[in-house]
Design an enzyme around this catalytic site. Structure first.
Site, short mmCIF file in Angstrom:
data_model
loop_
_atom_site.label_atom_id
_atom_site.label_comp_id
_atom_site.label_asym_id
_atom_site.label_seq_id
_atom_site.Cartn_x
_atom_site.Cartn_y
_atom_site.Cartn_z
N GLY A 52 0.85 -1.20 0.00
CA GLY A 52 0.00 0.00 0.00
C GLY A 52 0.87 1.24 0.00
O GLY A 52 1.89 1.30 0.70
N ASP A 231 -0.83 4.82 -6.50
CA ASP A 231 0.56 4.52 -6.20
C ASP A 231 1.50 5.62 -6.67
O ASP A 231 2.54 5.87 -6.07
CB ASP A 231 0.96 3.17 -6.79
CG ASP A 231 0.31 2.04 -6.00
OD1 ASP A 231 -0.87 1.73 -6.28
OD2 ASP A 231 0.94 1.53 -5.06
#
Lengths: 357, 357
Positions: A52, A231
């Protein structure tokens, strides 16, 4: 956030040890993994014990600080430079990882103590930013809102609160009704495993759906918003995120459903002009061909779910062009996906920015 | 098609017994399942031992014929009517199932022998139609073609050859180079399990991809055609097919990639005006929450892959509006998705229709 009544962050550092929630075992087992050297922290990143965007940033920052604490006197800078290289080589796509390494490396020039301070500050900032993203995002919702999300951009993907899920947690706290369609998010099932686990813990109404079914629910007008994490975000607003994000964005646009990307400004990469410049990781075909879960005896088990003898391709990320994105929910407010707005918000102080400019 | 060097159909009837490839065990075990009464054949349909539009049609036709063969003299028509109801209640979406039941029921009015003859004829027609679909479809391809397909519309979904995969098999026979991107097709993984198994047996180059990755490959211009099957096609060209078909169609249109639906005219339902009239089956949440495959000891095993305590929704089909469809590949030629073309081709004799009219 709370697990079994106790308050946890996804990742933290005490002394020279980095502690993190073991995400490969979730949701079946809740375990804290310890990494006592930068190398062990790198291993935790590559094996996805920690994953993550924000959590990877914190992990990389802590790893860099560990390197400063452990560097031998007679080989100090060689050790540091090697560590920096090793950490940056763990995973290519997440912007926060590189952002954190840079900041801690720079701070470390004034000694290991400064590196540690900076790494802790980074983790605190990530938690605070996530909380602010929740605050801004929740204001988009009416009294009853249905959200579709992809992958896991919850507190497990950050130090706390999360990005895509943070507005949902905040809205729930504010007494609003929220319902979440959780894309299972093949091949690693972070939706079915992590997002569903988070939402269940926080008592948020939700249902897991096969990724294939997102258009089915959108077409039926059952989805008010799509919210995903990121991301890496290019200067022009193109977003690299978990594979499948692009499909959800195209379908959401087709059905006129607002598509928001929730991310702290640390995820924006102003040196990256557009999405084509973002390096996208491809991962092992085994993630597609095999699945892990618990068998009827309650044991973690790995099974082959695909025809033996066939191979798979496993691109882990895709790039969603900015034209499909309604807005970015950041810790400084919500903006439209325009170069000027992005540049301005990245430079602005927290909360000095108006909505959707 | 051939399995281990022997020629098989997916389903056939000898005497009063229906034989079929056990599709729940594939690709890990190849077994022939026997159903000796219409009720056992219904059970094979509901448990998905047999699945796929054409194979369901054949199964339903055989089941209806079994009912005629087994109906007790003193309760003849009550038994038949009950059987018809039972067969039609097995699965709601596939048009071919109802089409076959109607035809065999009607033929059976002239005796059980006629019912059996009609059921055998239906199965033969399905195989022949699939072959012709392959012939017409293959003519679309150049010398080197890359196709993306969803779910399994191969020979396992029909009596032989298949629809979406039939053009691929024919093109390969003609010496053309074909490469197939196989959507794994969650939740039941018919792509990863059945389509991959078929393609491997026929030595067709292919790779399994997560459903989420289809847009990634389409955006990169790696896909020349999308070809899927259909469970029911409305008079206006709307197509009910495996969940996820709609997403692929929207994305294909976005990237200008031709999207073909391959189906015999028996899949068209002229009494159904548009897709909203098609009943779409939803199936057990367990198909999403659990996965089956082979464990490290080679045993079939079922594991939970989703967070315990969370639920899933499992719509098995969606409807793709005709505006996303480039054309239908039928046993009578290729047509555009217009009402007039559909009506004409349904009434036309085999091969009397020009291309794409």
């Amino acid at each position: 956030m709370k697990v079994n009544g106790e308050e946890y962050r996804t990742i933290w550092m005490e002394g020279t040890t980095v502690y993190m929630v073991e995400q490969n075992l979730l949701p079946f087992e809740f375990e804290i993994h310890e990494a006592s050297t930068y190398f062990e922290t790198c291993f935790a990143i590559t094996t996805m014990i920690v994953r993550g965007a924000g959590a990877l940033g914190a992990a990389a920052g802590f790893a860099m600080a560990q390197a400063f604490m452990h560097a031998p006197e007679d080989d100090y800078w060689d050790f540091i430079e090697q560590a920096k290289e090793d950490i940056e080589a763990t995973r290519p796509t997440a912007r926060n990882l590189f952002y954190a390494v840079e900041r801690v490396y720079k701070a470390g020039k004034n000694g290991a103590k400064e590196a540690v301070k900076e790494a802790q500050l980074l983790a605190d900032e990530d938690a605070r930013d996530s909380r602010l993203i929740g605050k801004f995002g929740a204001e988009l919702f009416g009294d009853e809102t249905s959200i579709l999300t992809h992958c896991n951009a919850g507190w497990l993907a950050f130090v706390n609160y999360g990005t895509a899920l943070s507005p949902i947690y905040m809205a729930k706290k504010d007494g609003k009704k929220v319902f979440v369609y959780v894309d299972e998010t093949r091949p690693r099932n972070q939706g079915a495993r992590l997002t569903a686990w988070e939402l269940k813990n926080e008592k948020v109404d939700h249902v897991i759906i096969p990724d294939n079914a997102a258009a089915y629910f959108m077409k039926r007008k059952l989805v008010d918003f799509v919210i995903v994490g990121a991301d890496r975000i290019a200067r022009n607003g193109d977003v690299a995120n978990k594979i499948g994000t692009l499909e959800k964005a195209i379908v959401a646009k087709e059905y006129g459903i607002p598509f928001y990307v929730a991310a702290p400004t640390s995820t924006f990469d102003l040196n990256c002009l557009h999405g084509m410049e973002i390096e996208l990781e491809t991962r092992s075909e085994d993630e597609v061909l095999y699945q892990t879960g618990i068998d009827t005896n309650g044991n973690l088990s790995k099974i082959r779910v695909a025809s033996p003898g066939s191979h798979a391709e496993n691109p882990a990320f895709d790039v969603t062009p900015s034209k499909y994105i309604t807005g970015f929910i950041t810790e400084k407010g919500i903006i439209k996906p325009y170069v000027q707005s992005i540049k301005r918000i990245c430079k602005a102080k927290r909360s000095s920015i108006n909505y959707l400019e």
